[in-house]
Write an enzyme that holds these catalytic residues in place. Structure first.
Site, PDB file in Angstrom:
ATOM      1  N   THR A   1      28.318  32.308  36.158  1.00  0.00           N
ATOM      2  CA  THR A   1      27.364  31.477  36.905  1.00  0.00           C
ATOM      3  C   THR A   1      26.951  32.204  38.183  1.00  0.00           C
ATOM      4  OG1 THR A   1      28.142  29.434  35.959  1.00  0.00           O
ATOM      5  CG2 THR A   1      27.084  29.275  38.099  1.00  0.00           C
TER       6      THR A   1
ATOM      7  N   ARG B   1      40.428  50.869  37.889  1.00  0.00           N
ATOM      8  CA  ARG B   1      40.025  50.999  36.479  1.00  0.00           C
ATOM      9  C   ARG B   1      39.486  52.379  36.123  1.00  0.00           C
ATOM     10  NH1 ARG B   1      34.804  48.588  34.457  1.00  0.00           N
ATOM     11  NH2 ARG B   1      34.718  47.807  36.576  1.00  0.00           N
TER      12      ARG B   1
ATOM     13  N   LYS C   1      26.645  36.059  28.040  1.00  0.00           N
ATOM     14  CA  LYS C   1      26.814  34.835  28.828  1.00  0.00           C
ATOM     15  C   LYS C   1      27.228  35.302  30.216  1.00  0.00           C
ATOM     16  CE  LYS C   1      28.934  31.848  30.710  1.00  0.00           C
ATOM     17  NZ  LYS C   1      28.712  31.613  32.166  1.00  0.00           N
TER      18      LYS C   1
ATOM     19  N   ASP D   1      32.663  26.896  25.078  1.00  0.00           N
ATOM     20  CA  ASP D   1      33.361  26.592  23.824  1.00  0.00           C
ATOM     21  C   ASP D   1      32.424  26.712  22.638  1.00  0.00           C
ATOM     22  OD1 ASP D   1      35.547  26.152  25.344  1.00  0.00           O
ATOM     23  OD2 ASP D   1      35.716  23.994  24.969  1.00  0.00           O
TER      24      ASP D   1
ATOM     25  N   GLU E   1      40.061  41.223  28.792  1.00  0.00           N
ATOM     26  CA  GLU E   1      40.562  41.868  30.011  1.00  0.00           C
ATOM     27  C   GLU E   1      40.775  40.767  31.025  1.00  0.00           C
ATOM     28  OE1 GLU E   1      37.936  44.853  31.425  1.00  0.00           O
ATOM     29  OE2 GLU E   1      37.047  44.826  29.448  1.00  0.00           O
TER      30      GLU E   1
ATOM     31  N   ASN F   1      32.936  39.084  39.503  1.00  0.00           N
ATOM     32  CA  ASN F   1      33.168  40.145  40.495  1.00  0.00           C
ATOM     33  C   ASN F   1      32.478  41.473  40.166  1.00  0.00           C
ATOM     34  OD1 ASN F   1      34.977  40.702  38.423  1.00  0.00           O
ATOM     35  ND2 ASN F   1      36.551  41.492  39.805  1.00  0.00           N
TER      36      ASN F   1
ATOM     37  N   GLU G   1      48.134  35.481  41.320  1.00  0.00           N
ATOM     38  CA  GLU G   1      46.999  36.336  41.673  1.00  0.00           C
ATOM     39  C   GLU G   1      46.129  35.576  42.681  1.00  0.00           C
ATOM     40  OE1 GLU G   1      43.934  36.706  38.644  1.00  0.00           O
ATOM     41  OE2 GLU G   1      43.780  38.831  39.077  1.00  0.00           O
TER      42      GLU G   1
ATOM     43  N   CYS H   1      40.467  42.682  39.682  1.00  0.00           N
ATOM     44  CA  CYS H   1      41.654  42.490  38.840  1.00  0.00           C
ATOM     45  C   CYS H   1      42.692  43.539  39.153  1.00  0.00           C
ATOM     46  CB  CYS H   1      41.268  42.543  37.366  1.00  0.00           C
ATOM     47  SG  CYS H   1      40.459  44.074  36.900  1.00  0.00           S
TER      48      CYS H   1
ATOM     49  N   ARG I   1      27.424  53.289  38.928  1.00  0.00           N
ATOM     50  CA  ARG I   1      28.532  53.415  37.964  1.00  0.00           C
ATOM     51  C   ARG I   1      28.111  52.866  36.593  1.00  0.00           C
ATOM     52  NH1 ARG I   1      34.383  50.502  39.128  1.00  0.00           N
ATOM     53  NH2 ARG I   1      35.451  51.164  37.227  1.00  0.00           N
TER      54      ARG I   1
HETATM   55  P1  NAP Z   1      36.701  33.094  34.980  1.00  0.00           P
HETATM   56  O1  NAP Z   1      36.580  31.867  35.771  1.00  0.00           O
HETATM   57  O2  NAP Z   1      37.730  33.160  33.916  1.00  0.00           O
HETATM   58  O3  NAP Z   1      35.249  33.361  34.372  1.00  0.00           O
HETATM   59  C1  NAP Z   1      34.955  34.519  33.640  1.00  0.00           C
HETATM   60  C2  NAP Z   1      33.755  34.275  32.744  1.00  0.00           C
HETATM   61  O4  NAP Z   1      34.112  33.310  31.750  1.00  0.00           O
HETATM   62  C3  NAP Z   1      32.558  33.691  33.475  1.00  0.00           C
HETATM   63  O5  NAP Z   1      31.392  34.219  32.904  1.00  0.00           O
HETATM   64  C4  NAP Z   1      32.679  32.206  33.168  1.00  0.00           C
HETATM   65  O6  NAP Z   1      31.444  31.525  33.259  1.00  0.00           O
HETATM   66  C5  NAP Z   1      33.155  32.267  31.737  1.00  0.00           C
HETATM   67  N1  NAP Z   1      33.795  31.062  31.248  1.00  0.00           N
HETATM   68  C6  NAP Z   1      34.414  30.083  31.947  1.00  0.00           C
HETATM   69  N2  NAP Z   1      34.891  29.134  31.098  1.00  0.00           N
HETATM   70  C7  NAP Z   1      34.572  29.534  29.849  1.00  0.00           C
HETATM   71  C8  NAP Z   1      34.790  29.003  28.548  1.00  0.00           C
HETATM   72  N3  NAP Z   1      35.437  27.855  28.337  1.00  0.00           N
HETATM   73  N4  NAP Z   1      34.332  29.691  27.491  1.00  0.00           N
HETATM   74  C9  NAP Z   1      33.667  30.837  27.650  1.00  0.00           C
HETATM   75  N5  NAP Z   1      33.422  31.392  28.854  1.00  0.00           N
HETATM   76  C10 NAP Z   1      33.874  30.754  29.940  1.00  0.00           C
HETATM   77  O7  NAP Z   1      36.976  34.370  35.916  1.00  0.00           O
HETATM   78  P2  NAP Z   1      36.220  34.795  37.259  1.00  0.00           P
HETATM   79  O8  NAP Z   1      36.618  33.845  38.331  1.00  0.00           O
HETATM   80  O9  NAP Z   1      34.779  35.019  36.993  1.00  0.00           O
HETATM   81  O10 NAP Z   1      36.857  36.231  37.533  1.00  0.00           O
HETATM   82  C11 NAP Z   1      38.068  36.377  38.193  1.00  0.00           C
HETATM   83  C12 NAP Z   1      39.199  36.627  37.232  1.00  0.00           C
HETATM   84  O11 NAP Z   1      38.844  37.652  36.326  1.00  0.00           O
HETATM   85  C13 NAP Z   1      40.466  37.113  37.889  1.00  0.00           C
HETATM   86  O12 NAP Z   1      41.571  36.496  37.278  1.00  0.00           O
HETATM   87  C14 NAP Z   1      40.480  38.605  37.598  1.00  0.00           C
HETATM   88  O13 NAP Z   1      41.733  39.195  37.637  1.00  0.00           O
HETATM   89  C15 NAP Z   1      39.858  38.650  36.272  1.00  0.00           C
HETATM   90  N6  NAP Z   1      39.250  39.950  36.011  1.00  0.00           N
HETATM   91  C16 NAP Z   1      39.881  40.791  35.156  1.00  0.00           C
HETATM   92  C17 NAP Z   1      39.358  42.039  34.913  1.00  0.00           C
HETATM   93  C18 NAP Z   1      40.015  43.017  33.976  1.00  0.00           C
HETATM   94  O14 NAP Z   1      39.355  43.978  33.613  1.00  0.00           O
HETATM   95  N7  NAP Z   1      41.266  42.839  33.597  1.00  0.00           N
HETATM   96  C19 NAP Z   1      38.169  42.430  35.525  1.00  0.00           C
HETATM   97  C20 NAP Z   1      37.550  41.541  36.404  1.00  0.00           C
HETATM   98  C21 NAP Z   1      38.102  40.293  36.640  1.00  0.00           C
HETATM   99  P3  NAP Z   1      31.110  30.659  34.575  1.00  0.00           P
HETATM  100  O15 NAP Z   1      31.010  31.614  35.689  1.00  0.00           O
HETATM  101  O16 NAP Z   1      29.836  30.016  34.208  1.00  0.00           O
HETATM  102  O17 NAP Z   1      32.242  29.697  34.738  1.00  0.00           O
HETATM  103  O1  G3H Z   2      38.087  43.414  38.592  1.00  0.00           O
HETATM  104  C1  G3H Z   2      38.386  44.119  37.643  1.00  0.00           C
HETATM  105  C2  G3H Z   2      37.744  45.402  37.404  1.00  0.00           C
HETATM  106  O2  G3H Z   2      37.891  45.808  36.073  1.00  0.00           O
HETATM  107  C3  G3H Z   2      38.349  46.399  38.342  1.00  0.00           C
HETATM  108  O3  G3H Z   2      37.603  47.557  38.383  1.00  0.00           O
HETATM  109  O4  G3H Z   2      39.309  48.925  39.592  1.00  0.00           O
HETATM  110  O5  G3H Z   2      36.972  49.706  39.334  1.00  0.00           O
HETATM  111  O6  G3H Z   2      37.495  47.800  40.850  1.00  0.00           O
HETATM  112  P1  G3H Z   2      37.864  48.539  39.608  1.00  0.00           P
END
Ligand code: NAP
Ligand code: G3H
Length: 486
Positions: A192, A449, A189, A227, A262, A166, A389, A296, A115
């Site tokens: 992790t 998506r 970035k 930050d 997002e 993810n 969530e 998400c 993809r």
């Molecule tokens: P997350 O904990 O918010 O982390 C996302 C990214 O931000 C990681 O690369 C993380 O780095 C980084 N990060 C953390 N603290 C930061 C800071 N203070 N400044 C800058 N960057 C920082 O989210 P996640 O657990 O990886 O992903 C799950 C979440 O993402 C869920 O809430 C999901 O719904 C959402 N999501 C949304 C979408 C969408 O398209 N709407 C798509 C996918 C996921 P580290 O890993 O090093 O902490």
């Molecule tokens: O996790 C968030 C992604 O943007 C969702 O993409 O609907 O293709 O799994 P997806």
């Protein structure tokens, strides 16, 4: 270190850093341990960038920008196509890495790579078609035709790309490719968990011929260097995907730069009495449980009209119990969650709902980070699982009196990513879709998506701006008007 293009860590003492000449061992400085969700053990380490090294990286990107923004569009497109080819050539190794780093099953990992390659190819082509326009002054009162504006699109500069765990490949590529095609340079970035994936796709970009001063991956823990990156005066745009909490934090820290955010979701599937129940069941189950619900856009609650609730919940539970649960290498649908903390969070939410009267239609079982899929019936509005969530394999079912209550309940969420409506009355579905305060409404299909040239938008706490090939290209370039006074 590795002799193949893709570097996969071989154990807890393997620490990798990606430099301009390729992979190097970490020498001095801090390291970040990466834990594998399956074993719970350290699978390898990555270098933790210091603020000084971040400055050096951005300085290098600024130099690269001077050349890259002048690189012919066809040449940028050619390099992007070559990068996509590299991803495809290395898909099996990259999939192995995703299985190790984030426990995504083999099939979904391979899909993520394919993809991403498709996305890059499409972006390279679409970027060639971004055109401007010419405006003549005499359309405005009191002006003449001797004033002509040529409106085109120009890059923003240094784009900071921050993807979540993810989709560490796909949600990196969907930021990087449009940014590069638009003439920007990118500081990536990686998450992790997904840091090895982020470094590897960057290295493949170098192997494809994209200069090492056009994209640089800086590894480190988000809350440690985040930050600094976000507020860096030389970052000109931030494209972030992740949790709402982090997104809001970034929005507070960023200073006068465009943001594309997002964020999280709590997507509802509203099932009306005239729905094709089997179709609704199939979409709900795959929507809720693929990658163990860590998406998400996962279906995160079912709002079903009471008349058909028993029938639907029985069918959903039956299908969920047939889902494969186990390791990513065995292509199981439900695999260990990203961390023990994530598994604890989901597990607590499930047990709390049950203590408040929800009924589990599936056996409750957990082995470490592996949470077996749970369908919770009779969920009520006072339960956390109705609103939060979980990002895990739990599906709450809420019984409603009718479509209007479903829309009201869907809209009462702080999130507004997507919603699904299952009904055979498409006209009614259109009317209800009008009322739903979300970025996308799916009629008779699961929330998701793709395809990736469609707009992907979140309202409220689900985000800001639009993703999708053309929309991302527009978001990562700006209008520039040059006025000719004849
Ligand atoms: P997350 O904990 O918010 O982390 C996302 C990214 O931000 C990681 O690369 C993380 O780095 C980084 N990060 C953390 N603290 C930061 C800071 N203070 N400044 C800058 N960057 C920082 O989210 P996640 O657990 O990886 O992903 C799950 C979440 O993402 C869920 O809430 C999901 O719904 C959402 N999501 C949304 C979408 C969408 O398209 N709407 C798509 C996918 C996921 P580290 O890993 O090093 O902490
Ligand atoms: O996790 C968030 C992604 O943007 C969702 O993409 O609907 O293709 O799994 P997806």
């Amino acid at each position: 270190m590795s002799e193949t293009s893709v570097f996969i860590p071989s154990g807890p003492n393997d620490c990798a850093k990606l430099g301009p000449t390729g992979w190097t061992s970490c020498q001095d400085g801090a390291e970040v341990a990466i834990y594998g969700p399956v074993s719970g053990q350290v699978i390898g380490k990555v270098h933790a960038y210091t603020t000084h090294e971040v400055d050096e990286a951005i300085e290098k990107l600024e130099q690269g920008y001077q050349t890259w923004k002048r690189t012919l569009l066809v040449d940028r497109a050619r390099l992007l196509h070559q990068w996509a080819d590299k991803l495809q050539e290395n898909a099996p190794q990259l999939a192995n890495l995703l299985m190790l780093e984030i426990a995504k099953n083999r099939r979904d990992s391979l899909d993520e790579i394919q993809r991403s390659a498709d996305f890059i190819h499409y972006t390279a082509e679409e970027g060639l078609r971004l055109t401007g326009e010419t405006l003549f002054g005499d359309a405005f009162p009191g002006q003449t035709r001797e004033k002509v504006s040529m409106v085109g699109r120009v890059p923003l500069g240094v784009v900071l790309a921050i993807p979540p765990f993810n989709y560490p490949v796909n949600l990196a590529v969907t930021k990087i490719a449009p940014a590069l095609m638009g003439g920007n340079v990118v500081i990536l970035k990686p998450p992790t968990q997904g840091a090895f994936a982020g470094m590897n796709i960057t290295n493949l970009a170098y192997e494809a011929g994209i200069p090492d001063n056009v994209i640089i991956a800086v590894t480190g823990v988000g809350r440690v260097i985040g930050d600094y990156l976000v507020a860096h005066p030389k970052v000109n745009m931030i494209n972030f995907t992740g949790s709402t909490q982090t997104g809001q934090h970034i929005a507070q820290k960023a200073i006068m730069v465009p943001l594309l955010l997002e964020l999280g979701g709590k997507d509802a599937a509203i099932v009306l009495p005239d729905a094709d129940i089997d179709r609704a069941r199939d979409n709900i189950v795959s929507g809720a449980f693929s990658f163990s619900g860590q998406r998400c856009t996962a279906v995160k609650r079912v709002l079903v009209v009471k008349d058909i609730a028993d029938q639907l919940s029985a069918k959903v539970a039956e299908k969920v119990m047939a889902l494969t649960v186990g390791n990513p290498e065995d292509d199981c649908v439900v695999t260990p969650l990203i961390s023990t903390q994530a598994a604890d969070f989901v597990w607590d939410m499930i047990n709390e709902a049950i203590s408040q009267g929800a009924v589990s239609l599936t056996p409750l079982r957990r082995e470490g980070n592996l949470v077996y899929p749970v369908v919770l019936d009779y969920v009520t509005r006072d339960m956390r699982v109705a609103w939060e969530e979980p990002f895990g394999p739990v599906l709450p079912i809420i019984r409603i009196d009718g479509a209007e209550e479903g829309v009201a309940l869907a809209n009462a969420s702080e999130y507004g990513l997507q919603a699904a409506i299952f009904t055979q009355d498409v006209s009614r579905a259109f009317m209800l879709a009008e009322e739903l305060d979300v970025g996308t409404v799916q009629i008779n299909g699961k929330t998701s998506r793709g395809p990736d040239h469609f707009p992907f938008v979140g309202t409220k706490a689900s985000g800001m701006g639009a993703q999708g090939v053309r929309y991302s290209l527009l978001a990562m370039t700006r209008l520039k008007s040059t006025v000719l006074n004849i």
